[in-house]
Design a protein around this motif. Sequence first.
Motif, PDB file in Angstrom:
ATOM      1  N   ASP A  20       0.838  -1.210   0.000  1.00  0.00           N
ATOM      2  CA  ASP A  20       0.000   0.000   0.000  1.00  0.00           C
ATOM      3  C   ASP A  20       0.868   1.254   0.000  1.00  0.00           C
ATOM      4  O   ASP A  20       0.556   2.242  -0.654  1.00  0.00           O
ATOM      5  N   PHE A  21       1.954   1.190   0.752  1.00  0.00           N
ATOM      6  CA  PHE A  21       2.862   2.332   0.859  1.00  0.00           C
ATOM      7  C   PHE A  21       3.687   2.472  -0.418  1.00  0.00           C
ATOM      8  O   PHE A  21       3.894   3.574  -0.915  1.00  0.00           O
ATOM      9  N   GLN A  22       4.139   1.349  -0.941  1.00  0.00           N
ATOM     10  CA  GLN A  22       4.933   1.348  -2.173  1.00  0.00           C
ATOM     11  C   GLN A  22       4.176   2.011  -3.314  1.00  0.00           C
ATOM     12  O   GLN A  22       4.744   2.793  -4.079  1.00  0.00           O
ATOM     13  N   PHE A  23       2.899   1.684  -3.410  1.00  0.00           N
ATOM     14  CA  PHE A  23       2.074   2.220  -4.486  1.00  0.00           C
ATOM     15  C   PHE A  23       2.082   3.744  -4.489  1.00  0.00           C
ATOM     16  O   PHE A  23       2.185   4.381  -5.535  1.00  0.00           O
ATOM     17  N   LEU A  24       1.991   4.359  -3.312  1.00  0.00           N
ATOM     18  CA  LEU A  24       1.969   5.819  -3.200  1.00  0.00           C
ATOM     19  C   LEU A  24       3.369   6.429  -3.185  1.00  0.00           C
ATOM     20  O   LEU A  24       3.571   7.525  -3.706  1.00  0.00           O
ATOM     21  N   LEU A  25       4.314   5.710  -2.623  1.00  0.00           N
ATOM     22  CA  LEU A  25       5.683   6.221  -2.524  1.00  0.00           C
ATOM     23  C   LEU A  25       6.306   6.442  -3.904  1.00  0.00           C
ATOM     24  O   LEU A  25       7.043   7.401  -4.112  1.00  0.00           O
ATOM     25  N   LYS A  26       5.970   5.595  -4.852  1.00  0.00           N
ATOM     26  CA  LYS A  26       6.596   5.694  -6.176  1.00  0.00           C
ATOM     27  C   LYS A  26       6.271   7.003  -6.897  1.00  0.00           C
ATOM     28  O   LYS A  26       6.936   7.371  -7.858  1.00  0.00           O
ATOM     29  N   TYR A  27       5.275   7.741  -6.422  1.00  0.00           N
ATOM     30  CA  TYR A  27       4.929   9.028  -7.037  1.00  0.00           C
ATOM     31  C   TYR A  27       5.729  10.194  -6.466  1.00  0.00           C
ATOM     32  O   TYR A  27       5.597  11.320  -6.928  1.00  0.00           O
ATOM     33  N   LYS A  28       6.535   9.912  -5.475  1.00  0.00           N
ATOM     34  CA  LYS A  28       7.342  10.970  -4.850  1.00  0.00           C
ATOM     35  C   LYS A  28       8.641  11.159  -5.620  1.00  0.00           C
ATOM     36  O   LYS A  28       9.072  10.316  -6.400  1.00  0.00           O
ATOM     37  N   ASP A  29       9.291  12.270  -5.379  1.00  0.00           N
ATOM     38  CA  ASP A  29      10.570  12.601  -5.987  1.00  0.00           C
ATOM     39  C   ASP A  29      11.632  11.571  -5.576  1.00  0.00           C
ATOM     40  O   ASP A  29      11.640  11.099  -4.439  1.00  0.00           O
ATOM     41  N   LEU A  46      17.957   0.786  14.563  1.00  0.00           N
ATOM     42  CA  LEU A  46      18.023   1.184  15.976  1.00  0.00           C
ATOM     43  C   LEU A  46      17.023   0.410  16.830  1.00  0.00           C
ATOM     44  O   LEU A  46      17.297   0.120  17.992  1.00  0.00           O
ATOM     45  N   TYR A  47      15.862   0.088  16.270  1.00  0.00           N
ATOM     46  CA  TYR A  47      14.846  -0.658  17.025  1.00  0.00           C
ATOM     47  C   TYR A  47      14.135  -1.638  16.083  1.00  0.00           C
ATOM     48  O   TYR A  47      13.043  -1.368  15.585  1.00  0.00           O
ATOM     49  N   PRO A  48      14.766  -2.788  15.807  1.00  0.00           N
ATOM     50  CA  PRO A  48      14.220  -3.756  14.847  1.00  0.00           C
ATOM     51  C   PRO A  48      12.844  -4.312  15.214  1.00  0.00           C
ATOM     52  O   PRO A  48      12.102  -4.741  14.334  1.00  0.00           O
ATOM     53  N   ASP A  49      12.490  -4.297  16.497  1.00  0.00           N
ATOM     54  CA  ASP A  49      11.198  -4.829  16.917  1.00  0.00           C
ATOM     55  C   ASP A  49      10.055  -3.826  16.758  1.00  0.00           C
ATOM     56  O   ASP A  49       8.911  -4.136  17.098  1.00  0.00           O
ATOM     57  N   SER A  50      10.354  -2.644  16.268  1.00  0.00           N
ATOM     58  CA  SER A  50       9.288  -1.646  16.128  1.00  0.00           C
ATOM     59  C   SER A  50       8.252  -2.118  15.120  1.00  0.00           C
ATOM     60  O   SER A  50       8.554  -2.826  14.163  1.00  0.00           O
ATOM     61  N   ASN A  51       7.022  -1.707  15.370  1.00  0.00           N
ATOM     62  CA  ASN A  51       5.948  -1.917  14.412  1.00  0.00           C
ATOM     63  C   ASN A  51       5.862  -0.662  13.562  1.00  0.00           C
ATOM     64  O   ASN A  51       5.999   0.450  14.065  1.00  0.00           O
ATOM     65  N   GLU A  52       5.644  -0.859  12.289  1.00  0.00           N
ATOM     66  CA  GLU A  52       5.535   0.257  11.361  1.00  0.00           C
ATOM     67  C   GLU A  52       4.062   0.389  10.967  1.00  0.00           C
ATOM     68  O   GLU A  52       3.491  -0.512  10.363  1.00  0.00           O
ATOM     69  N   LEU A  53       3.470   1.497  11.338  1.00  0.00           N
ATOM     70  CA  LEU A  53       2.084   1.788  10.999  1.00  0.00           C
ATOM     71  C   LEU A  53       2.103   2.777   9.847  1.00  0.00           C
ATOM     72  O   LEU A  53       2.757   3.819   9.935  1.00  0.00           O
ATOM     73  N   ILE A  54       1.428   2.452   8.758  1.00  0.00           N
ATOM     74  CA  ILE A  54       1.482   3.342   7.604  1.00  0.00           C
ATOM     75  C   ILE A  54       0.120   4.002   7.371  1.00  0.00           C
ATOM     76  O   ILE A  54      -0.927   3.376   7.502  1.00  0.00           O
ATOM     77  N   TYR A  55       0.197   5.287   7.043  1.00  0.00           N
ATOM     78  CA  TYR A  55      -1.003   6.104   6.853  1.00  0.00           C
ATOM     79  C   TYR A  55      -0.848   6.951   5.602  1.00  0.00           C
ATOM     80  O   TYR A  55       0.255   7.342   5.236  1.00  0.00           O
ATOM     81  N   HIS A  56      -1.974   7.278   4.993  1.00  0.00           N
ATOM     82  CA  HIS A  56      -1.995   8.272   3.937  1.00  0.00           C
ATOM     83  C   HIS A  56      -3.119   9.240   4.244  1.00  0.00           C
ATOM     84  O   HIS A  56      -4.289   8.945   4.043  1.00  0.00           O
ATOM     85  N   THR A  57      -2.754  10.368   4.816  1.00  0.00           N
ATOM     86  CA  THR A  57      -3.720  11.421   5.129  1.00  0.00           C
ATOM     87  C   THR A  57      -3.251  12.668   4.382  1.00  0.00           C
ATOM     88  O   THR A  57      -3.152  12.625   3.164  1.00  0.00           O
ATOM     89  N   HIS A  58      -2.885  13.710   5.068  1.00  0.00           N
ATOM     90  CA  HIS A  58      -2.334  14.897   4.405  1.00  0.00           C
ATOM     91  C   HIS A  58      -0.893  14.664   3.956  1.00  0.00           C
ATOM     92  O   HIS A  58      -0.352  15.415   3.176  1.00  0.00           O
ATOM     93  N   ALA A  59      -0.298  13.612   4.462  1.00  0.00           N
ATOM     94  CA  ALA A  59       1.057  13.216   4.065  1.00  0.00           C
ATOM     95  C   ALA A  59       1.112  11.694   4.047  1.00  0.00           C
ATOM     96  O   ALA A  59       0.342  11.023   4.728  1.00  0.00           O
ATOM     97  N   LEU A  60       1.999  11.169   3.278  1.00  0.00           N
ATOM     98  CA  LEU A  60       2.280   9.743   3.288  1.00  0.00           C
ATOM     99  C   LEU A  60       3.205   9.510   4.480  1.00  0.00           C
ATOM    100  O   LEU A  60       4.294  10.081   4.530  1.00  0.00           O
ATOM    101  N   ILE A  79       6.039  12.181   4.644  1.00  0.00           N
ATOM    102  CA  ILE A  79       6.587  12.633   3.371  1.00  0.00           C
ATOM    103  C   ILE A  79       5.540  13.551   2.741  1.00  0.00           C
ATOM    104  O   ILE A  79       4.439  13.118   2.426  1.00  0.00           O
ATOM    105  N   TYR A  80       5.897  14.799   2.596  1.00  0.00           N
ATOM    106  CA  TYR A  80       5.015  15.771   1.979  1.00  0.00           C
ATOM    107  C   TYR A  80       5.371  15.892   0.501  1.00  0.00           C
ATOM    108  O   TYR A  80       6.167  15.109  -0.018  1.00  0.00           O
TER     109      TYR A  80
END
Length: 152
Positions: A20-29, A46-60, A79-80
């Motif tokens: 989902d993130f890749q699809f939108l990220l590819k449109y960035k510079d 630095l913290y491999p056990d972190s969970n990554e939550l991805i959102y697309h609101t006013h910014a990716l 990412i604006y």
Amino acid sequence: MWNAIQQYSEMKKSRPIHPDFQFLLKYKDHELIDLFCDLRQYILDLYPDSNELIYHTHALTAVFSISEKLSDAFCMLPIYTNHLNLGFNKGALLKDPNKLLTGTGNLIRHIDVKKSNDYRNPKVKALIIEAIDFAIKDMDKPTKSIGATISK
């Protein structure tokens, strides 16, 4: 474009970027994508056990949390259109002896990112580690998810 993102993840042997993130990220510079991928990997190192939550609101935005909840997040990468920030969800509560953080919100503070030297330095590393420690101490209850990527 996507091949470059995928190759970067494979080269670093990183957790793959969510489709989902890749699809939108590819449109960035290209420069923003490179900075995002490098900074994301830096945080995951630095913290491999972190969970990554991805959102697309006013910014990716990729949010890094010690649980599956946004309230337990320690930092984020919005990412604006033309820039990227390293945000700290509870930055106003962190010690910031080097005055790295900017912003006027009740909690969130950030560092503007234009090049890798803006985050790949001992002062920012110490700030990220402090944010992780703060989030761990501030967490309500143990997490069920470790090292997951979750699309919101």
